[in-house]
Design an enzyme around this catalytic site. Structure first.
Site, PDB file in Angstrom:
ATOM      1  N   GLN A 430      14.969 -34.969  -2.335  1.00 44.39           N
ATOM      2  CA  GLN A 430      14.361 -33.986  -1.423  1.00 44.39           C
ATOM      3  C   GLN A 430      13.322 -34.720  -0.592  1.00 44.39           C
ATOM      4  O   GLN A 430      12.365 -35.281  -1.138  1.00 44.39           O
ATOM      5  CB  GLN A 430      13.711 -32.861  -2.227  1.00 44.39           C
ATOM      6  CG  GLN A 430      14.739 -32.006  -2.927  1.00 44.39           C
ATOM      7  CD  GLN A 430      14.161 -30.908  -3.801  1.00 44.39           C
ATOM      8  OE1 GLN A 430      14.915 -30.281  -4.531  1.00 44.39           O
ATOM      9  NE2 GLN A 430      12.874 -30.666  -3.756  1.00 44.39           N
ATOM     10  N   HIS A 432      10.896 -33.762   2.058  1.00 44.85           N
ATOM     11  CA  HIS A 432      10.427 -32.470   2.539  1.00 44.85           C
ATOM     12  C   HIS A 432       8.913 -32.360   2.390  1.00 44.85           C
ATOM     13  O   HIS A 432       8.235 -33.351   2.128  1.00 44.85           O
ATOM     14  CB  HIS A 432      11.143 -31.345   1.771  1.00 44.85           C
ATOM     15  CG  HIS A 432      10.812 -31.275   0.304  1.00 44.85           C
ATOM     16  ND1 HIS A 432      10.974 -30.142  -0.446  1.00 44.85           N
ATOM     17  CD2 HIS A 432      10.331 -32.210  -0.562  1.00 44.85           C
ATOM     18  CE1 HIS A 432      10.606 -30.377  -1.690  1.00 44.85           C
ATOM     19  NE2 HIS A 432      10.212 -31.612  -1.786  1.00 44.85           N
ATOM     20  N   HIS A 528      13.254 -28.974 -15.175  1.00 44.45           N
ATOM     21  CA  HIS A 528      14.686 -28.686 -15.152  1.00 44.45           C
ATOM     22  C   HIS A 528      15.295 -28.963 -16.523  1.00 44.45           C
ATOM     23  O   HIS A 528      16.356 -29.569 -16.632  1.00 44.45           O
ATOM     24  CB  HIS A 528      15.383 -29.520 -14.072  1.00 44.45           C
ATOM     25  CG  HIS A 528      14.986 -29.148 -12.680  1.00 44.45           C
ATOM     26  ND1 HIS A 528      15.238 -29.939 -11.592  1.00 44.45           N
ATOM     27  CD2 HIS A 528      14.357 -28.046 -12.191  1.00 44.45           C
ATOM     28  CE1 HIS A 528      14.777 -29.350 -10.494  1.00 44.45           C
ATOM     29  NE2 HIS A 528      14.236 -28.203 -10.841  1.00 44.45           N
ATOM     30  N   ASN A 573      18.792 -29.274  -8.439  1.00 45.46           N
ATOM     31  CA  ASN A 573      18.030 -28.152  -8.976  1.00 45.46           C
ATOM     32  C   ASN A 573      19.007 -27.164  -9.613  1.00 45.46           C
ATOM     33  O   ASN A 573      20.008 -26.797  -9.008  1.00 45.46           O
ATOM     34  CB  ASN A 573      17.243 -27.460  -7.864  1.00 45.46           C
ATOM     35  CG  ASN A 573      16.735 -28.426  -6.826  1.00 45.46           C
ATOM     36  OD1 ASN A 573      17.517 -29.048  -6.117  1.00 45.46           O
ATOM     37  ND2 ASN A 573      15.448 -28.577  -6.713  1.00 45.46           N
TER      38      ASN A 573
HETATM   39  P1  FAD Z   1      11.941 -18.350 -16.023  1.00 44.49           P
HETATM   40  O1  FAD Z   1      11.828 -18.251 -14.561  1.00 44.49           O
HETATM   41  O2  FAD Z   1      11.144 -19.368 -16.727  1.00 44.49           O
HETATM   42  O3  FAD Z   1      11.648 -16.914 -16.632  1.00 44.49           O
HETATM   43  C1  FAD Z   1      11.611 -16.726 -18.027  1.00 44.49           C
HETATM   44  C2  FAD Z   1      10.833 -15.463 -18.321  1.00 44.49           C
HETATM   45  O4  FAD Z   1      10.837 -15.241 -19.740  1.00 44.49           O
HETATM   46  C3  FAD Z   1       9.375 -15.546 -17.902  1.00 44.49           C
HETATM   47  O5  FAD Z   1       9.098 -14.460 -17.046  1.00 44.49           O
HETATM   48  C4  FAD Z   1       8.586 -15.450 -19.215  1.00 44.49           C
HETATM   49  O6  FAD Z   1       7.397 -14.707 -19.063  1.00 44.49           O
HETATM   50  C5  FAD Z   1       9.573 -14.734 -20.125  1.00 44.49           C
HETATM   51  N1  FAD Z   1       9.392 -14.994 -21.564  1.00 44.49           N
HETATM   52  C6  FAD Z   1       9.147 -16.176 -22.175  1.00 44.49           C
HETATM   53  N2  FAD Z   1       9.055 -15.990 -23.508  1.00 44.49           N
HETATM   54  C7  FAD Z   1       9.258 -14.672 -23.740  1.00 44.49           C
HETATM   55  C8  FAD Z   1       9.297 -13.868 -24.907  1.00 44.49           C
HETATM   56  N3  FAD Z   1       9.117 -14.371 -26.140  1.00 44.49           N
HETATM   57  N4  FAD Z   1       9.510 -12.545 -24.769  1.00 44.49           N
HETATM   58  C9  FAD Z   1       9.688 -11.975 -23.542  1.00 44.49           C
HETATM   59  N5  FAD Z   1       9.674 -12.712 -22.406  1.00 44.49           N
HETATM   60  C10 FAD Z   1       9.475 -14.039 -22.504  1.00 44.49           C
HETATM   61  N6  FAD Z   1      14.442 -24.605  -9.679  1.00 44.49           N
HETATM   62  C11 FAD Z   1      15.369 -24.759  -8.719  1.00 44.49           C
HETATM   63  O7  FAD Z   1      16.568 -24.618  -8.978  1.00 44.49           O
HETATM   64  N7  FAD Z   1      14.994 -25.062  -7.453  1.00 44.49           N
HETATM   65  C12 FAD Z   1      13.709 -25.251  -7.101  1.00 44.49           C
HETATM   66  O8  FAD Z   1      13.414 -25.522  -5.956  1.00 44.49           O
HETATM   67  C13 FAD Z   1      12.723 -25.113  -8.098  1.00 44.49           C
HETATM   68  N8  FAD Z   1      11.436 -25.315  -7.809  1.00 44.49           N
HETATM   69  C14 FAD Z   1      10.498 -25.115  -8.756  1.00 44.49           C
HETATM   70  C15 FAD Z   1       9.173 -25.286  -8.393  1.00 44.49           C
HETATM   71  C16 FAD Z   1       8.176 -25.009  -9.295  1.00 44.49           C
HETATM   72  C17 FAD Z   1       6.754 -25.144  -8.887  1.00 44.49           C
HETATM   73  C18 FAD Z   1       8.508 -24.582 -10.610  1.00 44.49           C
HETATM   74  C19 FAD Z   1       7.437 -24.251 -11.603  1.00 44.49           C
HETATM   75  C20 FAD Z   1       9.842 -24.433 -10.981  1.00 44.49           C
HETATM   76  C21 FAD Z   1      10.851 -24.703 -10.052  1.00 44.49           C
HETATM   77  N9  FAD Z   1      12.197 -24.574 -10.356  1.00 44.49           N
HETATM   78  C22 FAD Z   1      13.139 -24.760  -9.397  1.00 44.49           C
HETATM   79  C23 FAD Z   1      12.642 -24.102 -11.653  1.00 44.49           C
HETATM   80  C24 FAD Z   1      13.023 -22.609 -11.559  1.00 44.49           C
HETATM   81  O9  FAD Z   1      11.922 -21.858 -11.204  1.00 44.49           O
HETATM   82  C25 FAD Z   1      13.645 -22.175 -12.863  1.00 44.49           C
HETATM   83  O10 FAD Z   1      14.844 -22.904 -13.012  1.00 44.49           O
HETATM   84  C26 FAD Z   1      13.977 -20.706 -12.914  1.00 44.49           C
HETATM   85  O11 FAD Z   1      12.864 -19.901 -12.678  1.00 44.49           O
HETATM   86  C27 FAD Z   1      14.565 -20.383 -14.282  1.00 44.49           C
HETATM   87  O12 FAD Z   1      14.820 -19.013 -14.362  1.00 44.49           O
HETATM   88  P2  FAD Z   1      14.825 -18.234 -15.758  1.00 44.49           P
HETATM   89  O13 FAD Z   1      14.896 -16.790 -15.435  1.00 44.49           O
HETATM   90  O14 FAD Z   1      15.857 -18.823 -16.627  1.00 44.49           O
HETATM   91  O15 FAD Z   1      13.449 -18.624 -16.460  1.00 44.49           O
HETATM   92  C1  G3F Z   2      11.261 -28.803  -9.161  1.00 42.46           C
HETATM   93  O1  G3F Z   2      11.237 -27.972 -10.275  1.00 42.46           O
HETATM   94  C2  G3F Z   2      12.008 -28.167  -8.048  1.00 42.46           C
HETATM   95  O2  G3F Z   2      13.331 -27.900  -8.367  1.00 42.46           O
HETATM   96  C3  G3F Z   2      11.900 -28.939  -6.813  1.00 42.46           C
HETATM   97  F1  G3F Z   2      12.568 -28.371  -5.798  1.00 42.46           F
HETATM   98  C4  G3F Z   2      10.489 -29.163  -6.501  1.00 42.46           C
HETATM   99  O3  G3F Z   2      10.315 -29.785  -5.295  1.00 42.46           O
HETATM  100  C5  G3F Z   2       9.894 -29.892  -7.629  1.00 42.46           C
HETATM  101  O4  G3F Z   2       9.982 -29.127  -8.795  1.00 42.46           O
HETATM  102  C6  G3F Z   2       8.522 -30.302  -7.363  1.00 42.46           C
HETATM  103  O5  G3F Z   2       8.196 -31.316  -8.247  1.00 42.46           O
END
Ligand code: FAD
Ligand code: G3F
Length: 602
Positions: A430, A432, A528, A573
């Site tokens: 990336q 960006h 990830h 990602n």
């Molecule tokens: P999460 O989004 O982690 O959600 C899990 C949920 O479970 C949370 O709301 C949490 O509160 C809840 N939970 C946890 N334990 C319990 C429990 N015991 N009981 C009830 N609830 C619970 N991915 C990409 O593909 N592209 C990107 O560009 C990208 N950028 C990112 C940038 C940042 C800054 C960050 C932090 C992450 C990024 N990611 C990216 C990762 C991406 O956000 C995650 O892959 C995605 O959110 C995963 O979705 P999920 O619903 O599986 O888990």
């Molecule tokens: C990752 O979790 C995301 O998937 C990227 F897109 C993002 O730029 C990165 O974090 C930042 O470190």
């Protein structure tokens, strides 16, 4: 199975049996909820975290104008949202601490006595940790502050095979799933087309000898530009839930949806391969010590989906004694329900640097009145470019950089360029500008000129790389996670090659921003994490957790979801692909629920 009394936190769900229970309200839980409620089922979801904005549950926080004008300010939001999973106590020795001050031995007392605060873990070694692996606890999960990069995983290099015996069926299935997933999260690769910086970066890489033929393209992002102006609406779980999802009275034909926030999914109870009920705890009620006992209650459903992220999903299963506990490993895992829970985990090595653009002087006509590129060749700029520069110069005649100003009506959108994964170069790049928990441009340079280079490598699953759960508890009262994770030698060599490739790309674009020279980031920072609840085929039962419908082996009604399900090595990602698996799984749940003996929906 112990008796659990139903306890009404919300009177209207007292004793009710739902069709589907979902733990976790992130983009993956949202996918299940949306698809199943749209099909007429009743769904109860719990999330351990709170709601940021009751009017827009799960919304992307970067949509605030403040962050659109100053992306660096968002760094603090991300830092505030993330909690590190496992911090070795041995990394916290303070040799210069006043000798009379309280000294806690790094390993604590006996395991059971260890005090776990904010991820400090006496069982975690420094050398095999995923030191930056973190979780977000709030409604919408990590999608409330993610980057929105949503590429497809590349066939033959990263993408798992749903139908290994038929290439055609596999290809068709993935095409169908990716199309639906992109629609749900709203992915696009055209939203930054009219950005001067995007075009500068894109052209420089495309025309360079090292990156010609590497498929340089716009990074697919889940977002939409607002009109043709400088601002973007970033997508999140909110978009997956869709409009009016949280209303109490469903539209005709739609099912009921209940979200209990600040409610922990604690433990599942199983009998004969069937989950009977789930124990949850209202964390708000439990805040008052005298209510603590009353704060635990049960929810009953026909199907249970655990979508709490790649760490908390196996954590909930481990707390249910299904596998993954160190105690069980010591005793031998023969009789546990999920022997492979938490094994074969993968995480992406990550290289990072920031550069200051070299070519910006060529954004406008040179002294002889002609547009020229870095080599002095005359180029024809697209009309939107020349207009943007003209408008900018009119408004800011004294700006030495002949480019639109960030934060003004003349704002130039950031570059969003991607070099995709290939067999020969197995990493995802990336190039960006984005906020993360690091990489703030700082006040030393004009932020318009800074470009981030983030390169993500891959690792395949090996049984030694695992997440394992201890008997002592984390801050939220769940079994503390410990990582045992080291890169394999082949992938370590690839990471080193990736670093060299990143430096070549940096050289094409400009000079390093002091303080942001090329570096490997702490393992886990990509966030990830994969493989902790991996999917597999019939013959792979012993190394996997669930089938390709995400149903846990040897169970009738338990499904797992999220990046932890991806069984292959991947550099891109993962969220879009996890949405694909959730779509496939929701469809399997629909088939299960409408089968005889289960609720009938039209
Ligand atoms: P999460 O989004 O982690 O959600 C899990 C949920 O479970 C949370 O709301 C949490 O509160 C809840 N939970 C946890 N334990 C319990 C429990 N015991 N009981 C009830 N609830 C619970 N991915 C990409 O593909 N592209 C990107 O560009 C990208 N950028 C990112 C940038 C940042 C800054 C960050 C932090 C992450 C990024 N990611 C990216 C990762 C991406 O956000 C995650 O892959 C995605 O959110 C995963 O979705 P999920 O619903 O599986 O888990
Ligand atoms: C990752 O979790 C995301 O998937 C990227 F897109 C993002 O730029 C990165 O974090 C930042 O470190």
């Amino acid at each position: 199975m112990p008796e659990i009394k139903y306890h009404p936190v919300h009177d209207d769900i007292k004793g009710e049996q739902f069709d589907v229970f979902i733990a976790g309200s992130g983009p993956i839980g949202a996918t299940y909820a949306r698809l199943l409620v749209d099909r007429g089922y009743s769904v109860c979801m719990v999330d351990i975290g709170d709601v940021h904005d009751g009017h827009h549950p799960g919304a992307h926080l970067k949509n605030e104008i403040r962050f659109q004008k100053d992306i660096d300010a968002f760094v603090r939001v991300i830092q505030g949202a993330l909690s590190t999973v496992s911090i070795p106590t041995s990394s916290m020795v303070l040799p210069t601490l006043d000798p009379a001050a309280y000294h806690v031995p790094p390993k604590g007392g006996k395991d059971g006595d260890a005090i776990i605060t904010h991820g400090r873990n006496p069982k975690q070694e420094l050398f095999d940790n995923l030191g930056a692996e973190a979780v977000t606890r709030c409604v919408g999960g990590m999608s409330t502050h993610w980057t929105c990069a949503t590429p497809e995983l590349i066939k033959g290099v990263e993408r798992p095979q749903i139908f290994p015996s038929s290439d055609t069926n596999d290809k068709e299935e993935w095409e169908k799933l990716y199309k639906a997933a992109k629609y749900l999260i709203g992915t696009s690769d055209t939203q930054f087309n009219e950005s001067i910086r995007h075009k500068i970066v894109f052209d420089a890489l495309t025309n360079s000898k090292d990156f010609k033929g590497r498929g340089v393209k716009a990074l697919p992002l889940a977002c939409r530009r607002i009109g043709d102006g400088p601002y973007v609406r970033w997508h999140s779980a909110e978009n997956i839930y869709g409009k009016d999802f949280f209303v109490k009275t469903p539209a005709n034909g739609k099912g009921i949806f209940r979200l209990l926030h600040s409610t922990r999914c604690t433990k599942l109870y199983e009998k004969g391969g069937e989950i009977q009920l789930v124990e949850v705890r209202s964390l708000i009620k439990a805040m008052d010590k005298k209510n603590e006992e009353d704060s635990d209650f049960a929810i009953k459903a026909r199907v249970y989906v655990i979508a709490a992220g790649a760490v908390a999903t196996p954590q909930i299963l481990a707390n249910s004694e299904f596998g993954g506990l160190r105690r069980q490993e010591t005793a031998g895992t023969k009789n546990v329900l999920i022997p492979s829970l938490g094994k074969y985990i993968t995480e992406q090595p990550m290289a990072f640097c920031q550069i200051v653009l070299r070519q910006v002087d060529q954004v406008d006509k040179s002294e002889d009145g002609k547009d020229k590129d870095a080599n002095g060749n005359v180029v024809v700029r697209p009309p939107w470019w020349t207009k943007a520069v003209a408008d900018h110069q009119k408004a800011f005649p004294n700006d030495p950089i002949k480019m639109r100003v960030i934060g003004s009506p003349y704002q130039d959108p950031e570059p969003q360029v991607n070099i995709p994964v290939s067999k020969e170069f197995p990493w995802h790049a990336q190039i960006h500008r984005d906020a993360f928990s690091y990489g703030e441009a700082g006040p030393l340079v004009d932020a318009r000129l800074v470009v981030d280079l983030r390169f993500f490598g891959m690792q395949h699953g090996v049984p030694e790389n695992r997440i394992i759960f201890e008997d002592y508890r984390d801050t939220y009262g769940m079994p503390q996670a410990t990582f045992h994770y080291l890169p394999t030698p082949d992938r370590a060599k690839q990471a080193s090659d990736m670093m060299e490739d990143m430096m070549k790309a940096a050289h094409v674009l400009g000079g390093y921003l002091p303080g942001s020279n090329p570096q490997f980031m702490t393992p886990g920072l990509a966030l990830h994490l994969g493989g902790s609840i991996r999917l597999g085929h019939e013959g792979e039962k012993s190394e996997t957790v669930a089938d390709y419908n995400s149903r846990v082996w040897n169970t009738k009604n338990l499904y797992v979801a999220g990046n932890g399900t991806i069984p292959t090595a991947f550099a891109g990602n993962p969220t879009l692909t996890s949405i694909c698996f959730a779509i496939r799984s929701a469809s399997a749940i629909h088939d299960y629920l409408k089968s005889p003996g289960h609720v009938n929906v039209p």
